[in-house]
Design a protein around this motif. Sequence first.
Motif, PDB file in Angstrom:
ATOM      1  N   GLU A  89       0.756  -1.022   0.016  1.00  0.00           N
ATOM      2  CA  GLU A  89      -0.198   0.064   0.107  1.00  0.00           C
ATOM      3  C   GLU A  89       0.832   1.117  -0.115  1.00  0.00           C
ATOM      4  OE1 GLU A  89      -0.066  -2.584   2.170  1.00  0.00           O
ATOM      5  OE2 GLU A  89      -2.012  -3.195   2.394  1.00  0.00           O
ATOM      6  N   SER A  90       1.841   1.254   0.607  1.00  0.00           N
ATOM      7  CA  SER A  90       2.961   2.393   0.695  1.00  0.00           C
ATOM      8  C   SER A  90       3.187   2.861  -0.828  1.00  0.00           C
ATOM      9  CB  SER A  90       4.128   2.038   1.471  1.00  0.00           C
ATOM     10  OG  SER A  90       5.007   0.972   0.766  1.00  0.00           O
ATOM     11  N   THR A  91       3.240   1.987  -1.942  1.00  0.00           N
ATOM     12  CA  THR A  91       3.682   2.445  -3.062  1.00  0.00           C
ATOM     13  C   THR A  91       2.598   3.094  -4.047  1.00  0.00           C
ATOM     14  OG1 THR A  91       3.258   0.155  -4.136  1.00  0.00           O
ATOM     15  CG2 THR A  91       5.471   0.714  -3.202  1.00  0.00           C
ATOM     16  N   LEU A  92       1.426   3.371  -3.178  1.00  0.00           N
ATOM     17  CA  LEU A  92       0.272   3.745  -3.982  1.00  0.00           C
ATOM     18  C   LEU A  92       0.671   5.076  -4.456  1.00  0.00           C
ATOM     19  CD1 LEU A  92      -2.525   3.541  -4.639  1.00  0.00           C
ATOM     20  CD2 LEU A  92      -3.188   4.808  -2.589  1.00  0.00           C
ATOM     21  N   GLY A  93       1.356   5.896  -3.829  1.00  0.00           N
ATOM     22  CA  GLY A  93       1.657   7.305  -4.398  1.00  0.00           C
ATOM     23  C   GLY A  93       2.255   7.237  -5.969  1.00  0.00           C
ATOM     24  N   VAL A  94       3.590   6.389  -5.563  1.00  0.00           N
ATOM     25  CA  VAL A  94       4.177   6.231  -7.090  1.00  0.00           C
ATOM     26  C   VAL A  94       3.556   5.632  -8.125  1.00  0.00           C
ATOM     27  CG1 VAL A  94       5.246   4.375  -6.369  1.00  0.00           C
ATOM     28  CG2 VAL A  94       6.571   5.824  -7.798  1.00  0.00           C
ATOM     29  N   MET A  95       2.441   4.822  -7.626  1.00  0.00           N
ATOM     30  CA  MET A  95       1.690   4.202  -8.951  1.00  0.00           C
ATOM     31  C   MET A  95       0.841   5.190  -9.578  1.00  0.00           C
ATOM     32  SD  MET A  95      -1.479   2.762  -9.634  1.00  0.00           S
ATOM     33  CE  MET A  95      -2.200   2.460  -8.228  1.00  0.00           C
ATOM     34  N   VAL A  96       0.209   5.919  -8.486  1.00  0.00           N
ATOM     35  CA  VAL A  96      -0.641   6.939  -9.181  1.00  0.00           C
ATOM     36  C   VAL A  96      -0.098   8.076 -10.077  1.00  0.00           C
ATOM     37  CG1 VAL A  96      -2.349   8.897  -8.628  1.00  0.00           C
ATOM     38  CG2 VAL A  96      -2.581   6.580  -7.315  1.00  0.00           C
ATOM     39  N   ALA A  97       1.179   8.398  -9.362  1.00  0.00           N
ATOM     40  CA  ALA A  97       1.749   9.555 -10.057  1.00  0.00           C
ATOM     41  C   ALA A  97       2.771   9.326 -11.474  1.00  0.00           C
ATOM     42  CB  ALA A  97       3.087  10.052  -9.160  1.00  0.00           C
ATOM     43  N   SER A  98       3.085   7.863 -11.391  1.00  0.00           N
ATOM     44  CA  SER A  98       3.788   7.636 -12.688  1.00  0.00           C
ATOM     45  C   SER A  98       2.671   7.184 -13.849  1.00  0.00           C
ATOM     46  CB  SER A  98       4.580   6.243 -12.320  1.00  0.00           C
ATOM     47  OG  SER A  98       3.537   5.014 -12.035  1.00  0.00           O
ATOM     48  N   ALA A  99       1.602   6.913 -13.525  1.00  0.00           N
ATOM     49  CA  ALA A  99       0.607   6.575 -14.395  1.00  0.00           C
ATOM     50  C   ALA A  99      -0.136   7.855 -14.891  1.00  0.00           C
ATOM     51  CB  ALA A  99      -0.476   5.845 -13.948  1.00  0.00           C
ATOM     52  N   ILE A 100      -0.130   9.055 -13.965  1.00  0.00           N
ATOM     53  CA  ILE A 100      -0.725  10.224 -14.357  1.00  0.00           C
ATOM     54  C   ILE A 100       0.167  11.019 -15.092  1.00  0.00           C
ATOM     55  CG2 ILE A 100      -1.578  12.303 -13.511  1.00  0.00           C
ATOM     56  CD1 ILE A 100      -3.651  10.381 -13.414  1.00  0.00           C
ATOM     57  N   LEU A 101       1.563  11.061 -14.766  1.00  0.00           N
ATOM     58  CA  LEU A 101       2.260  12.038 -15.243  1.00  0.00           C
ATOM     59  C   LEU A 101       3.152  11.564 -16.847  1.00  0.00           C
ATOM     60  CD1 LEU A 101       4.707  13.037 -12.193  1.00  0.00           C
ATOM     61  CD2 LEU A 101       2.954  14.139 -13.189  1.00  0.00           C
ATOM     62  N   MET A 102       3.096  10.260 -16.912  1.00  0.00           N
ATOM     63  CA  MET A 102       3.810   9.587 -18.010  1.00  0.00           C
ATOM     64  C   MET A 102       2.474   9.322 -19.154  1.00  0.00           C
ATOM     65  SD  MET A 102       6.660   7.202 -16.820  1.00  0.00           S
ATOM     66  CE  MET A 102       7.101   6.790 -18.405  1.00  0.00           C
ATOM     67  N   GLU A 103       1.227   8.994 -18.764  1.00  0.00           N
ATOM     68  CA  GLU A 103       0.533   8.591 -19.669  1.00  0.00           C
ATOM     69  C   GLU A 103      -0.875   9.210 -19.658  1.00  0.00           C
ATOM     70  OE1 GLU A 103       1.418   6.809 -21.975  1.00  0.00           O
ATOM     71  OE2 GLU A 103       3.305   6.025 -21.255  1.00  0.00           O
ATOM     72  N   LEU A 104      -1.498   9.078 -18.332  1.00  0.00           N
ATOM     73  CA  LEU A 104      -3.013   9.739 -18.493  1.00  0.00           C
ATOM     74  C   LEU A 104      -3.084  11.006 -18.515  1.00  0.00           C
ATOM     75  CD1 LEU A 104      -4.564   7.040 -15.732  1.00  0.00           C
ATOM     76  CD2 LEU A 104      -4.894   7.197 -18.310  1.00  0.00           C
ATOM     77  N   GLY A 105      -2.145  11.814 -18.079  1.00  0.00           N
ATOM     78  CA  GLY A 105      -2.179  13.141 -17.736  1.00  0.00           C
ATOM     79  C   GLY A 105      -2.151  13.908 -19.251  1.00  0.00           C
ATOM     80  N   PRO A 106      -1.278  13.650 -20.090  1.00  0.00           N
ATOM     81  CA  PRO A 106      -1.228  13.929 -21.413  1.00  0.00           C
ATOM     82  C   PRO A 106      -2.425  13.572 -22.294  1.00  0.00           C
ATOM     83  CG  PRO A 106       0.999  13.221 -20.674  1.00  0.00           C
ATOM     84  CD  PRO A 106       0.141  12.979 -19.637  1.00  0.00           C
ATOM     85  N   VAL A 107      -2.682  12.286 -22.210  1.00  0.00           N
ATOM     86  CA  VAL A 107      -3.516  11.651 -23.042  1.00  0.00           C
ATOM     87  C   VAL A 107      -5.248  12.266 -22.905  1.00  0.00           C
ATOM     88  CG1 VAL A 107      -5.020   9.569 -23.991  1.00  0.00           C
ATOM     89  CG2 VAL A 107      -2.489   9.536 -23.538  1.00  0.00           C
ATOM     90  N   VAL A 108      -5.469  12.198 -21.609  1.00  0.00           N
ATOM     91  CA  VAL A 108      -6.860  12.613 -21.192  1.00  0.00           C
ATOM     92  C   VAL A 108      -6.873  14.089 -21.395  1.00  0.00           C
ATOM     93  CG1 VAL A 108      -8.438  12.751 -19.267  1.00  0.00           C
ATOM     94  CG2 VAL A 108      -6.980  10.611 -19.476  1.00  0.00           C
ATOM     95  N   THR A 109      -5.985  14.969 -20.957  1.00  0.00           N
ATOM     96  CA  THR A 109      -5.965  16.481 -21.258  1.00  0.00           C
ATOM     97  C   THR A 109      -6.112  16.715 -22.623  1.00  0.00           C
ATOM     98  OG1 THR A 109      -4.327  16.661 -19.245  1.00  0.00           O
ATOM     99  CG2 THR A 109      -4.906  18.575 -20.748  1.00  0.00           C
ATOM    100  N   ALA A 110      -5.376  15.901 -23.516  1.00  0.00           N
ATOM    101  CA  ALA A 110      -5.609  16.217 -24.922  1.00  0.00           C
ATOM    102  C   ALA A 110      -6.941  15.854 -25.289  1.00  0.00           C
ATOM    103  CB  ALA A 110      -4.536  15.307 -25.817  1.00  0.00           C
ATOM    104  N   LEU A 111      -7.741  14.917 -24.943  1.00  0.00           N
ATOM    105  CA  LEU A 111      -8.989  14.506 -25.183  1.00  0.00           C
ATOM    106  C   LEU A 111      -9.864  15.582 -24.817  1.00  0.00           C
ATOM    107  CD1 LEU A 111      -9.076  10.505 -24.416  1.00  0.00           C
ATOM    108  CD2 LEU A 111      -9.017  11.747 -26.775  1.00  0.00           C
ATOM    109  N   LEU A 112      -9.829  16.028 -23.634  1.00  0.00           N
ATOM    110  CA  LEU A 112     -10.659  16.940 -23.248  1.00  0.00           C
ATOM    111  C   LEU A 112     -10.613  18.157 -23.950  1.00  0.00           C
ATOM    112  CD1 LEU A 112     -10.175  16.421 -19.399  1.00  0.00           C
ATOM    113  CD2 LEU A 112     -12.285  16.191 -20.615  1.00  0.00           C
ATOM    114  N   PHE A 113      -9.407  18.607 -24.242  1.00  0.00           N
ATOM    115  CA  PHE A 113      -8.908  19.940 -25.077  1.00  0.00           C
ATOM    116  C   PHE A 113      -9.579  19.746 -26.319  1.00  0.00           C
ATOM    117  CE2 PHE A 113      -6.400  22.468 -27.957  1.00  0.00           C
ATOM    118  CZ  PHE A 113      -6.562  23.592 -27.358  1.00  0.00           C
ATOM    119  N   ALA A 114      -9.511  18.633 -27.054  1.00  0.00           N
ATOM    120  CA  ALA A 114     -10.073  18.326 -28.406  1.00  0.00           C
ATOM    121  C   ALA A 114     -11.820  18.526 -28.177  1.00  0.00           C
ATOM    122  CB  ALA A 114      -9.832  17.021 -29.060  1.00  0.00           C
ATOM    123  N   GLY A 115     -12.285  18.060 -27.283  1.00  0.00           N
ATOM    124  CA  GLY A 115     -13.766  17.990 -27.148  1.00  0.00           C
ATOM    125  C   GLY A 115     -14.125  19.408 -26.646  1.00  0.00           C
ATOM    126  N   ARG A 116     -13.660  20.172 -25.842  1.00  0.00           N
ATOM    127  CA  ARG A 116     -13.965  21.319 -25.555  1.00  0.00           C
ATOM    128  C   ARG A 116     -13.555  22.447 -26.364  1.00  0.00           C
ATOM    129  NH1 ARG A 116     -12.535  26.624 -24.449  1.00  0.00           N
ATOM    130  NH2 ARG A 116     -14.517  27.450 -23.597  1.00  0.00           N
TER     131      ARG A 116
END
Length: 228
Positions: free
Chosen positions: A73-100
Motif C-alpha cells: 500500500e505504501s507504493t500507492l503514491g508512486v503508482m498514481v503519479a507515474s501513471a498520471i504524469l507519463m500517460e493519463l495526464g497528457p492523453v486525457v488532457t488532449a482528449l478534453l481539449f479536443a472535445g471542449r
Amino acid sequence: QSIKSVERIGRASLFLFYIFKSGVDCIIRFRLVISQIYYVGVLSVLIVSISGFFVGMVLALQGYHVLSQFGQESTLGVMVASAILMELGPVVTALLFAGRAGSALTAEIGLMKTTDQLAGLEMMAVDPIKRIIAPRFFAGVISVPLLTIIFSSLAVFGGYFVGVGLLGVDDGAFWSQIQSKIDFNDDLLNGLLKSFVFGVIVSWLAVFEGYDTVPTSSGISHATTRTV
C-alpha cells in the motif's frame, strides 16, 4: 477515395507549413495569441481540473485494492503519479481539449468561412492564416502542456485525498515514494513532451478542419465531428 485522402493529407501538411511560417508574425503581435490562450486554455481549466481530480481519486481507489493484496500500500503514491504524469495526464488532457476547445475552434473558423469573413480579410489584403489561424494554433500548442500540468497535479492530489484521507495510507510514505521514484527527465519531461506533441496535433486538426470545411451549416457540424 484513397486519392482524396492522400490529397487532403497533403493540403493539411502544407497548411501546417504556412502556419509555422506565420510564427514570426504571432511573436510580433503576441497579444492575439494571449487572447486566444484565454479562450482555449483558461476557459478549459475548470473541466480539466475536475476531471483530473476525479481520475486521480478513481486510480488511487482501484490501485489500493490491488496493491493491498501484496502488502504494498505504501507504493500507492508512486503508482498514481507515474501513471498520471507519463500517460493519463497528457492523453486525457488532449482528449478534453479536443472535445471542449478543439471543437470550438473548428466551429468558429468554419463559421467565419461560411459567412465570408475570411474572404473579406483577403479582400482587405489581410492574410487570414496570419491573423486568424496561426494565433489560435499557437494558443492551443501553449495551452495543452499547461493544462496537462494542472490535470496531473490535481490528479495526484486526488489520489492523495483517497489514499491518505480515506484509505489510511501513510502520509510520509505516499510523498516519499513519489520523490524517490519519479524522475524529472524520464517522467515529468517525458509527459510534457507528449502533451506538446498532442497540442500540436489537436490544434492543427482543429484549425484545419475549420478552414477546410464546406461553407454550410451541415459542413460545420461535420467538420466539428471530424475534429473530435
